[in-house]
Design an enzyme around this catalytic site. Structure first.
Site, PDB file in Angstrom:
ATOM      1  N   LYS A 131       0.822  -1.215   0.000  1.00  0.00           N
ATOM      2  CA  LYS A 131       0.000   0.000   0.000  1.00  0.00           C
ATOM      3  C   LYS A 131       0.853   1.261   0.000  1.00  0.00           C
ATOM      4  O   LYS A 131       2.071   1.184   0.021  1.00  0.00           O
ATOM      5  CB  LYS A 131      -0.958  -0.005   1.191  1.00  0.00           C
ATOM      6  CG  LYS A 131      -1.796  -1.257   1.301  1.00  0.00           C
ATOM      7  CD  LYS A 131      -2.709  -1.469   0.104  1.00  0.00           C
ATOM      8  CE  LYS A 131      -3.475  -2.774   0.316  1.00  0.00           C
ATOM      9  NZ  LYS A 131      -4.456  -3.061  -0.710  1.00  0.00           N
TER      10      LYS A 131
HETATM   11  C1  PLP Z   1      -5.513  -3.990   0.028  1.00  0.00           C
HETATM   12  C2  PLP Z   1      -6.939  -3.682  -0.078  1.00  0.00           C
HETATM   13  C3  PLP Z   1      -7.838  -4.050   0.939  1.00  0.00           C
HETATM   14  C4  PLP Z   1      -7.452  -4.915   2.120  1.00  0.00           C
HETATM   15  O1  PLP Z   1      -6.450  -4.466   2.900  1.00  0.00           O
HETATM   16  P1  PLP Z   1      -5.776  -5.468   3.969  1.00  0.00           P
HETATM   17  O2  PLP Z   1      -4.988  -4.546   4.819  1.00  0.00           O
HETATM   18  O3  PLP Z   1      -4.955  -6.437   3.197  1.00  0.00           O
HETATM   19  O4  PLP Z   1      -6.890  -6.136   4.698  1.00  0.00           O
HETATM   20  C5  PLP Z   1      -9.149  -3.654   0.830  1.00  0.00           C
HETATM   21  N1  PLP Z   1      -9.575  -2.951  -0.230  1.00  0.00           N
HETATM   22  C6  PLP Z   1      -8.768  -2.594  -1.243  1.00  0.00           C
HETATM   23  C7  PLP Z   1      -9.316  -1.796  -2.377  1.00  0.00           C
HETATM   24  C8  PLP Z   1      -7.415  -2.950  -1.214  1.00  0.00           C
HETATM   25  O5  PLP Z   1      -6.618  -2.626  -2.223  1.00  0.00           O
END
Ligand code: PLP
Length: 237
Positions: A131
């Site tokens: 992220k």
């Molecule tokens: C990565 C992601 C998630 C989930 O995040 P986690 O921290 O892995 O639970 C949810 N929604 C979107 C759009 C994402 O890209």
């Protein structure tokens, strides 16, 4: 956040079809039903018009999860003539849980950071390894609603009414605690939070680096006539 927003057995929740599986799977965990909705093909975002059509088609929907896709925020705010997602949901008594996993740091149309109080129930960020900032694993929820905040704080740590930090550090604190609900183990660790504080200082730098990559791709891909490129990101300028 969905649990605190009241999603449970029998709930219908609107989720955009192009998203990561997490947005929909949480609805399934809670026993709700996922209703998928299409997005604008050029931005990848749920729009107020598409939202209204979906809510008209499925009047039992009680919660909407807009996904702020690839650093661009959905049109949450609007005007009287051109209402945004927040107004549309509020007028029908529908809660909103924002999926902002791609949107830190990003801004709404009025320039306020995504996650600011705009009338949604909660706004969820991911700090997973891929992220925009990372704590290795984990995330963050923002809300402006004390009751929602309290429910999420308890449910993230086994439904216990006080954290170990509070029990062992507050002067005169008793060691006892109560378990008030069957909670989860979704707390961010203090170690991860420490990494997050250091990442936070570099958030704008990371965003600028991504914006430069976007421009490099855009410039080169725009030479190919057969491609239609998405519009420029509001947040990368
Ligand atoms: C990565 C992601 C998630 C989930 O995040 P986690 O921290 O892995 O639970 C949810 N929604 C979107 C759009 C994402 O890209």
């Amino acid at each position: 956040a969905c649990e605190a927003a009241g999603v449970g057995p029998g709930s219908e929740v609107l989720v955009p079809s192009p998203t990561f599986t997490a947005t929909a799977e949480v609805v399934e965990y809670l026993g709700g039903t996922v209703r998928l909705v299409d997005v604008d093909p050029t931005t990848g975002l749920l729009t107020p018009d598409l939202l209204t059509q979906a809510l008209d088609a499925h009047p039992s929907i009680s919660c909407v999860m807009p996904v702020h896709f690839a650093g661009d925020a959905c049109q949450m705010l609007g005007t009287e003539q051109d209402p945004g997602i927040v107004t549309i949901c509020q007028s029908r008594g529908i809660s909103i849980v924002e999926d902002a996993a791609h949107a830190f740091p990003a801004s709404y149309a009025d320039g306020k950071p995504v996650g600011s109080p705009i009338g949604t129930t909660a706004c969820c960020f991911s700090f997973y390894a891929n992220k925009t900032i990372t704590t290795g694993e984990g995330g963050m929820v923002t809300t402006n609603d004390d009751a929602i905040a309290e429910r999420m704080r308890r449910m993230r740590l086994h439904g216990i009414d006080r954290s170990a930090w509070d029990r062992h550090t507050r002067i005169g604190a008793a060691w006892e605690y109560d378990v008030i609900a069957a909670g989860y183990k979704y707390n961010l660790t203090d170690i991860a939070a420490a990494i997050g504080i250091a990442q936070l200082e570099r958030a704008e730098e990371f965003k600028d680096a991504r914006a430069r990559l976007v421009e490099a791709y855009r410039e080169r891909l725009s030479r190919i006539d057969a491609l239609r490129l998405p519009p420029g990101h509001q947040t990368s300028s």
